[in-house]
Scaffold this active site. Structure first.
Site: not given
Lengths: 289, 330
Positions: B20, B47, B68, B93, B119, B127, B177
């Protein structure tokens, strides 16, 4: 400056012609959404023949106002309005929903110049209009242009609408002007039975919008609402336009069963007679099919 | 011309960086090159590494909040206004939550919205399964008009970002990520729609996308020590597939293994299986998530648990080679 010099009476006649087009094209198609399309004829007449700055022979004219249709199933009224405004021949309306037609059952932008978006699945139009209005306000800075969006009332059940409403309120999108077709019907019944929307005015106000309540079948009140909306530049405006579903065809009016149905030939003949004679109030040499 | 690999790729101290991060640099560079680029984010700006763009071009960065559906439909609207919108969130999402909006207002509407799903994969780690997006490749590659890109490292993500900024088409790009080893080099080529042979071999073709390409290079090195020479092909564009490059490698090797940090069903492995099934049927082994969700754990631990490290893949590939015949052309 209004786009055309049509008088109020002439605009009403134009709306009636658009209603005739709708009945005739839905008959030819054999399917489609009658009630909403007829109910929106006055709003679309006002938009295409008075309110919006546009050039039918130059659909991508850079200075145009833009219209996003969010409730794509009502596109027959937009097709009819575009044809009457000169985007394409009125005769092409008869191709609605047919294989190879530019007039898809639900609108597809790339098929027909003059459409700003592809829609049908509900709740997506306000976001696109809001983005366009954001661009005019903050990035391209073109204060002379306005973004209009027509929404159904049933589609206000969609969360996407309220995400967009919150966004437009936050960014005070003064160039964004919405019309809600408040006809109180959706497929399963009345909006207040299926999923109550009231207090609708308070809801939009709470999201930071300037809210008008108007008679959506009165062209003068539609034009006045748009004028007021354009004058308010520090927040978006939405007009809750109370309309009669099926307006102009008495046996369709107020009946939610006509939401997604096209007339058969007998019904269309009757409907056209009513439209051409203003429900018997005038005699017209072209009356009857 | 052979692909210029990072000479340190197989060393323990190979340089690592989150994929990213390359996107963040690429977006800023693209924004400098083209003032029509706008960036929208759903409350995850740092992020997903959009903060570099936001700092450089605050007037072209739009905060959308945790919404979203609005994120991607706003993107469609900005595209209609002539902009090139990059819309970003976690892949779980977007496109996880807003797929129909993408279908209608981006794909069918054919607007050049760049959907960035960060991610992705089990390497999201602690997570857990809710945030470890595994179905995004499958969801996005079935959409007409949509291009699907999964860069293999941060350098490539930077190049991919610049490339999609100028291609005028809807694109989905998946990002990871965690820090990912850098196997490419600044001078390495990247073109949307192209696959690259990273290592030549004749015993089996190993096709990787995203984070898994590095692991395949490790696996190939281990296989080589056992006398098996694998050809490693990096396929950063899942759609459209570079059929020519893939078919050439498969024709040479007669067997193929695919690897992705995603559901193999419907994902990259399926895309390759569809291509080969129609054009060049050969034995195929798909490595990836096999009809199950991930769970919490450390990223490296999860890659290992789900048999996606180079060492674990080496064993899988070896068994595949031992049990499946090579398909001979002609």
């Amino acid at each position: 400056m209004p786009r055309t010099n049509l008088t109020l009476i002439q605009l009403e006649e134009k709306a009636n012609k658009i209603r005739e087009d709708i009945v005739s094209m839905l008959l030819a198609a054999g399917s489609g959404h009658s009630a909403g399309s007829l109910g929106l004829a006055d709003i679309f007449t006002a938009l295409y023949f008075n309110i919006m700055n546009l050039k039918p022979d130059e659909p991508e004219w850079p200075d145009r106002d833009v219209l996003f249709l969010s409730n794509g199933h009502c596109v027959p009224v937009q097709y009819a309005s575009m044809a009457e405004a000169g985007y394409f021949e009125v005769s092409e309306l008869q191709t609605l929903r047919k294989y190879g037609s530019r007039l898809q059952g639900h609108p597809e932008r790339e098929r027909l110049p003059g459409l700003e978006n592809t829609s049908g699945p509900l709740g997506c139009g306000l976001s696109q209009a809001a983005a366009y209005a954001y661009d005019l306000e903050y990035i391209d800075k073109q204060p002379h242009r306005f973004v209009y969006v027509v929404m159904g009332d049933g589609e206000l059940d969609e969360g996407n609408i309220w995400e967009a409403a919150m966004f437009a309120g936050k960014y005070k999108l003064g160039h964004l002007i919405g019309f809600i077709d408040r006809n109180n019907i959706q497929i399963d019944g009345s909006t207040e039975d299926v999923m109550p929307l009231e207090d609708l005015k308070a809801k939009w106000e709470a999201f930071g919008w300037h809210v008008l309540e108007i008679d959506g079948n009165n062209i003068e009140s539609i034009i006045n609402a748009a004028s007021e909306a354009r004058a308010i530049t520090n927040r978006p405006t939405v007009a809750i336009a109370h309309t009669i579903p099926g307006k102009g065809v008495d046996f369709m009016e107020y009946d939610y069963k006509w939401h997604g149905v096209a007339p058969n030939s007998d019904q269309a003949k009757l409907a056209l007679e009513k439209l051409r004679t203003l429900d018997g109030k005038i005699t017209h040499e072209g009356a009857g099919v | 011309m052979s692909y210029p690999l990072n000479p340190d790729v197989l060393k323990d101290d190979v340089m690592r960086e989150p994929i990213r991060a390359g996107f963040g640099r690429g977006l800023k560079a693209a924004g400098q090159a083209n003032d029509q680029i706008v960036a929208l984010c759903a409350d995850l700006t740092e992020s997903v590494q959009m903060h570099l763009f936001r700092e450089a071009f605050p007037e072209r960065f739009i905060e959308v909040g945790i919404a979203e559906q609005n994120l991607v439909t706003l993107g469609a609207g900005f595209a209609r206004a002539g902009k090139i919108p990059f819309v970003s969130s976690y892949a779980a999402f977007s496109p996880g939550r807003n797929w129909e909006q993408i279908r209608t207002t981006v794909a069918l509407n054919n607007q050049p919205v760049k959907i960035i799903g960060s991610h992705a994969g089990v390497s999201v780690g602690p997570d857990g399964a809710t945030h470890q997006m595994l179905e995004d490749i499958a969801l996005m590659r079935v959409l007409p008009n949509m291009i699907v890109v999964a860069p293999g490292d941060s350098l490539e993500a930077e190049k991919a970002t610049k490339a999609m900024a100028e291609n005028g088409k809807p694109v989905y790009m998946r990002l990871a990520r965690e820090k990912t080893p850098i196997f490419s080099t600044p001078e390495a080529p990247f073109e949307i729609g192209k696959a690259y042979v990273l290592r030549e071999g004749h015993d089996v073709a190993l096709l990787g996308t995203g984070t898994m390409t590095y692991q395949l290079l490790v696996a190939a090195d281990l296989l080589s020590k056992e006398g098996i020479e694998a050809e490693v092909v990096h396929v950063p564009t899942v759609k459209p597939l570079d059929a020519e490059t893939i078919l050439a490698s498969v024709k040479k090797t007669g067997r193929v293994v695919t690897a992705e940090e995603a559901q193999a069903a419907g994902g990259f492995g399926s895309a390759v299986a569809e291509l080969l099934g129609e054009r060049l049927p050969v034995p195929i082994k798909r490595i990836g998530m096999l009809d199950r969700f991930g769970e919490s754990g450390e990223p490296d631990q999860l890659i290992d648990v789900f048999n996606m490290t180079g060492a674990k893949m080496m064993a899988t590939i070896k068994q595949f080679i031992d049990t499946m015949p090579r398909y001979h052309q002609d």
